[in-house]
Design a protein around this motif. Structure first.
Motif, mmCIF file in Angstrom:
data_model
loop_
_atom_site.group_PDB
_atom_site.id
_atom_site.type_symbol
_atom_site.label_atom_id
_atom_site.label_comp_id
_atom_site.label_asym_id
_atom_site.label_seq_id
_atom_site.Cartn_x
_atom_site.Cartn_y
_atom_site.Cartn_z
ATOM 1 N N GLU A 1 0.847 -1.056 -0.036
ATOM 2 C CA GLU A 1 -0.153 0.077 0.133
ATOM 3 C C GLU A 1 0.984 1.101 -0.145
ATOM 4 O OE1 GLU A 1 -2.214 -1.047 3.418
ATOM 5 O OE2 GLU A 1 -4.396 -0.972 2.057
ATOM 6 N N VAL A 2 1.882 1.094 0.800
ATOM 7 C CA VAL A 2 2.821 2.217 0.893
ATOM 8 C C VAL A 2 3.770 2.415 -0.548
ATOM 9 C CG1 VAL A 2 5.099 3.423 1.851
ATOM 10 C CG2 VAL A 2 3.232 2.146 3.372
ATOM 11 N N GLY A 3 4.030 1.411 -0.990
ATOM 12 C CA GLY A 3 4.778 1.585 -2.110
ATOM 13 C C GLY A 3 3.921 1.728 -3.489
ATOM 14 N N VAL A 4 2.544 1.672 -3.801
ATOM 15 C CA VAL A 4 1.912 1.713 -4.830
ATOM 16 C C VAL A 4 1.294 3.283 -4.416
ATOM 17 C CG1 VAL A 4 -0.318 0.983 -3.717
ATOM 18 C CG2 VAL A 4 0.002 0.885 -6.089
ATOM 19 N N GLU A 5 1.198 3.725 -3.428
ATOM 20 C CA GLU A 5 0.782 5.109 -3.195
ATOM 21 C C GLU A 5 2.080 5.993 -4.007
ATOM 22 O OE1 GLU A 5 -2.013 6.796 -2.986
ATOM 23 O OE2 GLU A 5 -2.978 4.873 -2.725
ATOM 24 N N GLN A 6 3.021 5.720 -3.420
ATOM 25 C CA GLN A 6 4.276 6.534 -3.812
ATOM 26 C C GLN A 6 4.493 6.495 -5.422
ATOM 27 O OE1 GLN A 6 6.549 8.620 -2.074
ATOM 28 N NE2 GLN A 6 6.769 9.231 -4.196
ATOM 29 N N GLN B 1 5.540 -27.496 1.824
ATOM 30 C CA GLN B 1 5.720 -26.176 1.840
ATOM 31 C C GLN B 1 5.540 -25.268 3.466
ATOM 32 O OE1 GLN B 1 6.991 -24.708 -1.178
ATOM 33 N NE2 GLN B 1 6.944 -27.236 -1.452
ATOM 34 N N THR B 2 6.016 -24.212 3.398
ATOM 35 C CA THR B 2 5.919 -23.333 4.644
ATOM 36 C C THR B 2 4.791 -22.218 4.225
ATOM 37 O OG1 THR B 2 7.350 -21.652 3.904
ATOM 38 C CG2 THR B 2 8.335 -23.656 4.854
ATOM 39 N N LEU B 3 4.484 -21.502 5.514
ATOM 40 C CA LEU B 3 3.385 -20.522 5.348
ATOM 41 C C LEU B 3 4.092 -19.267 4.637
ATOM 42 C CD1 LEU B 3 0.869 -19.303 6.492
ATOM 43 C CD2 LEU B 3 1.898 -18.718 8.627
ATOM 44 N N LYS B 4 5.337 -19.226 4.989
ATOM 45 C CA LYS B 4 6.224 -18.174 4.011
ATOM 46 C C LYS B 4 5.913 -18.309 2.698
ATOM 47 C CE LYS B 4 10.574 -15.827 3.451
ATOM 48 N NZ LYS B 4 12.061 -15.772 3.916
ATOM 49 N N ASP B 5 6.052 -19.352 2.195
ATOM 50 C CA ASP B 5 5.889 -19.777 0.788
ATOM 51 C C ASP B 5 4.385 -19.421 0.157
ATOM 52 O OD1 ASP B 5 8.510 -20.813 0.348
ATOM 53 O OD2 ASP B 5 7.879 -22.959 0.901
ATOM 54 N N LEU B 6 3.443 -20.059 0.878
ATOM 55 C CA LEU B 6 2.085 -19.606 0.562
ATOM 56 C C LEU B 6 1.748 -18.104 0.558
ATOM 57 C CD1 LEU B 6 -0.530 -20.529 -0.132
ATOM 58 C CD2 LEU B 6 -1.107 -20.752 2.227
ATOM 59 N N HIS B 7 2.399 -17.527 1.830
ATOM 60 C CA HIS B 7 2.115 -15.893 1.868
ATOM 61 C C HIS B 7 2.849 -15.285 0.393
ATOM 62 C CE1 HIS B 7 2.787 -11.875 2.913
ATOM 63 N NE2 HIS B 7 1.788 -12.233 3.645
ATOM 64 N N TRP B 8 3.918 -15.755 -0.098
ATOM 65 C CA TRP B 8 4.501 -15.408 -1.332
ATOM 66 C C TRP B 8 3.785 -15.441 -2.530
ATOM 67 C CZ3 TRP B 8 6.336 -17.415 -5.670
ATOM 68 C CH2 TRP B 8 7.002 -16.740 -6.611
ATOM 69 N N VAL B 9 3.167 -16.710 -2.642
ATOM 70 C CA VAL B 9 2.394 -16.791 -3.794
ATOM 71 C C VAL B 9 1.130 -15.917 -3.683
ATOM 72 C CG1 VAL B 9 0.815 -18.595 -4.847
ATOM 73 C CG2 VAL B 9 3.035 -19.242 -4.031
ATOM 74 N N MET B 10 0.456 -15.757 -2.343
ATOM 75 C CA MET B 10 -0.732 -14.899 -2.516
ATOM 76 C C MET B 10 -0.326 -13.516 -2.531
ATOM 77 S SD MET B 10 -2.886 -17.088 -1.950
ATOM 78 C CE MET B 10 -4.556 -16.014 -1.533
ATOM 79 N N GLU B 11 0.860 -13.112 -2.176
ATOM 80 C CA GLU B 11 1.140 -11.773 -2.318
ATOM 81 C C GLU B 11 1.498 -11.343 -3.930
ATOM 82 O OE1 GLU B 11 5.228 -10.236 -1.064
ATOM 83 O OE2 GLU B 11 4.396 -9.256 0.642
ATOM 84 N N SER B 12 2.041 -12.256 -4.639
ATOM 85 C CA SER B 12 2.326 -12.262 -6.241
ATOM 86 C C SER B 12 1.070 -12.175 -6.714
ATOM 87 C CB SER B 12 3.218 -13.240 -6.573
ATOM 88 O OG SER B 12 4.386 -13.095 -5.677
ATOM 89 N N LEU B 13 0.362 -13.068 -6.481
ATOM 90 C CA LEU B 13 -0.639 -13.087 -7.233
ATOM 91 C C LEU B 13 -2.240 -12.377 -6.772
ATOM 92 C CD1 LEU B 13 -0.573 -16.773 -8.141
ATOM 93 C CD2 LEU B 13 -0.103 -15.052 -9.585
ATOM 94 N N LEU B 14 -2.461 -12.053 -5.551
ATOM 95 C CA LEU B 14 -3.653 -11.646 -5.012
ATOM 96 C C LEU B 14 -3.444 -10.177 -4.457
ATOM 97 C CD1 LEU B 14 -6.803 -11.458 -4.308
ATOM 98 C CD2 LEU B 14 -6.114 -12.673 -2.320
ATOM 99 N N PHE B 15 -2.373 -10.223 -3.403
ATOM 100 C CA PHE B 15 -2.233 -9.113 -2.471
ATOM 101 C C PHE B 15 -1.844 -7.881 -3.614
ATOM 102 C CE2 PHE B 15 -1.135 -11.643 1.100
ATOM 103 C CZ PHE B 15 -2.351 -12.220 1.336
ATOM 104 N N SER B 16 -1.089 -7.985 -4.600
ATOM 105 C CA SER B 16 -0.597 -6.879 -5.462
ATOM 106 C C SER B 16 -1.767 -6.288 -6.365
ATOM 107 C CB SER B 16 0.569 -7.484 -6.229
ATOM 108 O OG SER B 16 0.317 -8.363 -7.097
ATOM 109 N N THR B 17 -2.397 -7.513 -6.826
ATOM 110 C CA THR B 17 -3.609 -7.089 -7.631
ATOM 111 C C THR B 17 -4.567 -6.182 -6.820
ATOM 112 O OG1 THR B 17 -3.532 -9.116 -8.940
ATOM 113 C CG2 THR B 17 -5.506 -8.020 -9.013
ATOM 114 N N PHE B 18 -4.856 -6.456 -5.724
ATOM 115 C CA PHE B 18 -5.711 -5.694 -4.725
ATOM 116 C C PHE B 18 -5.285 -4.252 -4.226
ATOM 117 C CE2 PHE B 18 -6.531 -4.453 -0.384
ATOM 118 C CZ PHE B 18 -7.584 -4.062 -0.318
#
Length: 243
Positions: free
Chosen positions: A67-72, A104-121
């Motif tokens: 959110e901070v990066g995209v606003e900048q 896999q680890t929770l960190k792996d899942l978080h990275w996938v979700m961050e790349s595909l969903l969170f950035s889109t949101f």
């Protein structure tokens, strides 16, 4: 509004899919903006596009995944171009084969979700308000078919992330049924490659770029999902004169 007056922001424009879209838009006469965290990828994109269109490409080094990066990034972009008339969201990655979920680890899942969903949101939240109330504007999502099936053993987290992106696009269509801005989704249910890496059945990223550019140019429909399963679908679905 003429094409030269329109500024298309291509999120993920420095990637394989995005670069084909950027080139096609520029060749059609649009101004195009691309944001990337990697300045080297932006330089490669600048070298890839047609030489006579380089003045119409605006590049910004920034992060649209937070959110901070995209606003900048948004503020930096608006200082350069003044406005955005169209957005194409082609964020994420095309492949992940990290192994079955129990390895896999929770960190792996978080990275996938961050790349595909969170950035889109977060990018939607930042840029949709710039185009939301104008019927001459468009917002297009490029998604994949992996969210509807397990591509192969070891790709389960890719399916989870891609399914989340598909669900998010569905939610937006239903949450904003009367949005003046035209909403599109192109679901690519096959591989996409550059010309030198083509495989039978895959889409050439330049052909895909031409189809997306024509969709943005025509602006005839809204709240539509285009499913592309093979190269022929680019003509039979997206380039149909009735669309």
């Amino acid at each position: 509004m003429s094409k030269s007056d329109r500024v298309v922001l291509v999120l993920g424009g420095a990637g394989t899919v995005g670069s084909g879209i950027v080139k096609a838009l520029l060749d059609k006469g649009f101004k195009v903006a691309v944001i990337s965290r990697d300045s080297n990828r932006l330089e490669r994109l600048t070298s890839f596009i047609s030489a006579n269109t380089k003045d119409s490409l605006i590049t910004i080094v920034g992060d649209v995944g937070s959110e901070v990066g995209v606003e900048q990034a948004k503020q930096d972009l608006l200082k350069k171009v003044g406005k955005i008339t169209d957005v194409i969201s082609s964020l994420g990655f095309s492949w992940w084969q990290g192994g079955p979920p129990h390895t896999q680890t929770l960190k792996d899942l978080h990275w996938v979700m961050e790349s595909l969903l969170f950035s889109t949101f977060v990018s939607w939240k930042a840029f949709f308000p710039l185009v939301r109330d104008d019927s001459k504007c468009t917002y297009t999502f490029i998604t994949g078919g992996a969210g509807e099936k397990l591509l192969m053993h070891g790709t389960g987290f890719l399916t989870v992330g891609a399914a989340s992106a598909l669900a998010f696009c569905q939610v937006l269509r239903e949450e904003y049924p009367e949005s003046p801005c035209k909403l599109y989704q192109m679901k690519i249910d096959t591989g996409v490659a550059t010309t030198e890496r083509m495989t039978p059945g895959y889409l050439n990223h330049l052909d895909l770029g031409d189809a997306v550019a024509k969709l943005v140019e025509q602006q005839n429909a809204s709240h539509v999902v285009f499913t592309i399963r093979c190269p022929a679908d680019l003509k039979s679905v997206v380039l149909d004169e009735n669309i």
